[in-house]
Design an enzyme around this catalytic site. Structure first.
Site, PDB file in Angstrom:
ATOM      1  N   HIS A  15     -41.351 -24.625  17.801  1.00  0.00           N
ATOM      2  CA  HIS A  15     -40.151 -24.458  18.604  1.00  0.00           C
ATOM      3  C   HIS A  15     -39.198 -23.534  17.876  1.00  0.00           C
ATOM      4  O   HIS A  15     -39.249 -23.410  16.672  1.00  0.00           O
ATOM      5  CB  HIS A  15     -39.462 -25.782  18.940  1.00  0.00           C
ATOM      6  N   ARG A 421     -25.809 -22.885  14.927  1.00  0.00           N
ATOM      7  CA  ARG A 421     -24.358 -23.027  15.084  1.00  0.00           C
ATOM      8  C   ARG A 421     -23.674 -21.675  15.278  1.00  0.00           C
ATOM      9  O   ARG A 421     -24.080 -20.667  14.703  1.00  0.00           O
ATOM     10  CB  ARG A 421     -23.748 -23.683  13.839  1.00  0.00           C
ATOM     11  N   ALA A 422     -22.626 -21.692  16.126  1.00  0.00           N
ATOM     12  CA  ALA A 422     -21.763 -20.516  16.266  1.00  0.00           C
ATOM     13  C   ALA A 422     -20.698 -20.597  15.177  1.00  0.00           C
ATOM     14  O   ALA A 422     -20.085 -21.642  14.981  1.00  0.00           O
ATOM     15  CB  ALA A 422     -21.111 -20.518  17.632  1.00  0.00           C
TER      16      ALA A 422
END
Ligand SMILES: [Fe+2]
Length: 608
Positions: A15, A421-422
């Site tokens: 994934h 994460r941003a």
């Protein structure tokens, strides 16, 4: 003189596939395939991510010196086969489903890589947990460190303890399939009605609403946990060995009923399950950490593997564990394996030393595509969008003003982040002091009924004024409490509120980023790694006295984080984001031409 050595790392087919390019050992580019194909968690061969990486150096695959793959397909096949043989006929259904895929894709990865990349050179294979360990240690700021990797499963290993010294790493101990903390957590994720491999984060966010009522049952029936953090899972209760689901009838019976239907109403039971598995996970992580400390005698710890994204657990390791410092690979999941595999090729295969530097080697995780002002402006013109280009100072001041005014801003700046994460390159921002911000951003922008608060970005030098933390957390992978003097205690009446209603009661003077247990998932922002985002925080601080912003990823539910100006504009127009900042351009919602959905832009949002 031979030119620089280029190594392309690839992780794929499980994934979240990704590619990473090293030039003479330096990380020059890394990105996940999902950002380009717009399919969340895309596991296919990362051709577009690889193409992007190569283009940053102006080379083609023919110019590569090595391709490094993040795991060993034959070992993986062996596990699948033995699992199947060991428990047939129960394993038959899943073998039939997995079998042709393995044969077609995984056993012929070599050919796949060569044909799809048009590459004829050498391909190196790393072991899965070595890739994780390499991604944790080599880019870290430490010369020597213990390494802990924990995930679902690689070839056989599900967790490893290792040591990194200078230019090499060594794995000292492994825990093997089917005893896996990642899969145990995923089993509860599945049972609580969330999607495996992405819903784990929600389970962690749900945990503070629950009571640890199932902890004893888990220890008694599901797992035999040893002092050193290793454990055996009672396979009677799981179906990931042979079935197509994570849990089985015996599990259902033990926990009093079938799994929650996805999207159905959350009950106290799911909250208690979430809290219980979180408590168990933290205990296992702490024990493994102590073992890693004993085995290495070192002071610093590096972490990777999907479980290292459990930032609540990481926060406890820092506060209660034996190590002085932690460094966590921002792409801790399998995407980061691409980076680890490439670094193993450089340091181990080519015997190259690490260069010492201040800080880590991740460039703030800003390793993805960026777009020049000319490219952005061309897009805006083609789109017929209304925009302005104020000077930098005016832009920052205007954005700070709007934020202080309760507006929500889409912030697209510089190179896209690598990892889930941003971090202020592809972020949606808001004012954390605003008690309505949490609900507003969830419902009008993310299109979800959020039971999780948003995460704060905070000026590095002021983190300690807001949170019980005085360490770097540049990748939003540590959770710590909001400082006590900022907390607002609930009245006895408010304490009677159930579940999500509690989140609407302000818990601190930065309520939009304060969870119901007063915790926050913190990103510290330093000027060296993201000067524009840092200066925006400074401008907001100068205006309001608050050195914190709400930072959530720039996407809607079910969609990968935006990559291009086009993705960002589309997300902006489809939601109630008030203002879009695209590089140096300011785009106000009210002045845009009417938005028309075109077929090309139809995205099938998956429910998650
Ligand atoms: Fe993994």
């Amino acid at each position: 003189m031979p030119g620089p050595v280029h190594i392309l790392g690839i992780s794929a087919f499980y994934h979240d596939s990704a590619a990473c390019l090293l030039r003479d050992g330096e990380i020059v580019a890394a990105a996940q395939e999902e950002r380009f194909t717009r399919k969340k968690g895309d596991a296919s061969m990362p051709l577009r991510a690889a193409g992007y990486c190569l283009s940053t150096c102006g080379i083609t695959a023919r110019d590569l010196d090595y391709v490094a793959f993040y795991d060993k397909p034959l070992l993986k096949f062996e596990r699948i086969l033995e699992t199947y043989l060991g428990i047939a006929p129960r394993g038959f259904a899943s073998f039939l489903k997995a079998g042709p895929l393995w044969v077609k894709e995984k056993l012929f990865i070599d050919r796949q890589l060569r044909e799809s990349l048009d590459y004829a050179g050498e391909i190196l294979y790393a072991e899965h947990h070595e890739s994780h360990a390499a991604s944790a240690f080599f880019p870290s700021p430490f010369q020597d460190a213990a390494i802990l990797t924990i995930d679902g499963v690689g070839e056989w290993a599900t967790a490893s303890i290792g040591v990194g010294r200078g230019g090499d790493i060594e794995l000292l101990q492994e825990l093997h399939w089917p005893d896996s903390l990642g899969l145990l957590y995923s089993a509860f994720t599945y049972y609580a009605g969330f999607k495996v491999n992405s819903g784990e984060y929600k389970v962690m966010g749900l945990a503070p609403y629950g009571e640890p009522t199932y902890v004893d049952l888990i220890y008694r029936e599901l797992m035999d946990l040893r002092e050193d953090g290793s454990f055996a899972l009672n396979q009677k209760y799981f179906d990931y060995l042979g079935g197509l689901t994570m849990t089985n009838g015996a599990f259902n019976q033990l926990f009093g009923g079938p799994p929650r239907e996805p999207e159905s109403r959350l009950t106290q039971k799911e909250m208690d399950l979430a809290r219980s598995i979180q408590v168990v996970t933290e205990e296992v992580m702490l024990r493994m950490t102590r073992t890693a400390h004993r085995a290495t005698g070192l002071q610093d710890l590096c972490l990777a593997g999907g479980v290292a994204l459990n930032c609540v657990g990481n926060g406890r390791l820092l506060r209660e564990g034996p190590f002085r410092r932690l460094w966590i690979q921002p792409a801790a999941g399998d995407a980061g394996g691409a980076l680890g595999a490439a670094q193993l090729a450089w340091h181990r295969h080519l015997r190259q030393p690490r260069t010492s530097r201040p800080g880590d080697a991740m460039h703030g995780a800003y390793l993805g595509p960026e777009f020049s002002p000319e490219e952005i402006e061309t897009f805006l013109r083609q789109q017929g969008a209304a925009y302005e280009r104020p000077n930098r100072e005016e832009l920052l001041l205007e954005v700070a003003r709007q934020l202080a005014d309760g507006q929500v801003v889409g912030w697209f700046n510089g190179r896209m982040e690598f990892g889930p994460r941003a971090l202020g390159a592809r972020s949606i921002l808001g004012d954390p002091r605003n008690p309505r911000m949490q609900a507003q951003m969830n419902l009008k922008i993310k299109f979800r009924e959020g039971f999780r608060p948003f995460a704060p970005s905070v000026l590095r030098e002021r983190v300690n004024e807001y949170f019980e933390l005085d360490a770097d957390s540049p990748y939003m992978l540590l959770v710590a409490p909001v400082r006590q003097q900022r907390q607002i205690r609930m009245t006895s009446q408010q304490r009677q509120l159930w579940g999500i209603d509690q989140l609407n009661v302000p818990r601190s003077d930065i309520p939009a980023v304060t969870h119901i247990d007063y915790s926050a998932r913190i990103q510290t922002v330093a000027r060296e790694t993201n000067p524009d985002y840092y200066d925006l925080l400074k401008a907001f601080d100068a205006l309001t006295g608050c050195g914190v912003l709400v930072n959530t990823s720039f996407n809607v539910r079910g969609e990968p984080i935006v990559c291009t100006p086009e993705d960002a504009y589309r997300c902006f127009m489809r939601t109630q984001i008030d203002t879009l900042v695209l590089g140096p351009f300011l785009v106000a919602k009210g002045r845009q031409p009417e938005w028309k959905e075109t077929e090309q832009w139809q995205i099938q949002y998956q429910l998650d």
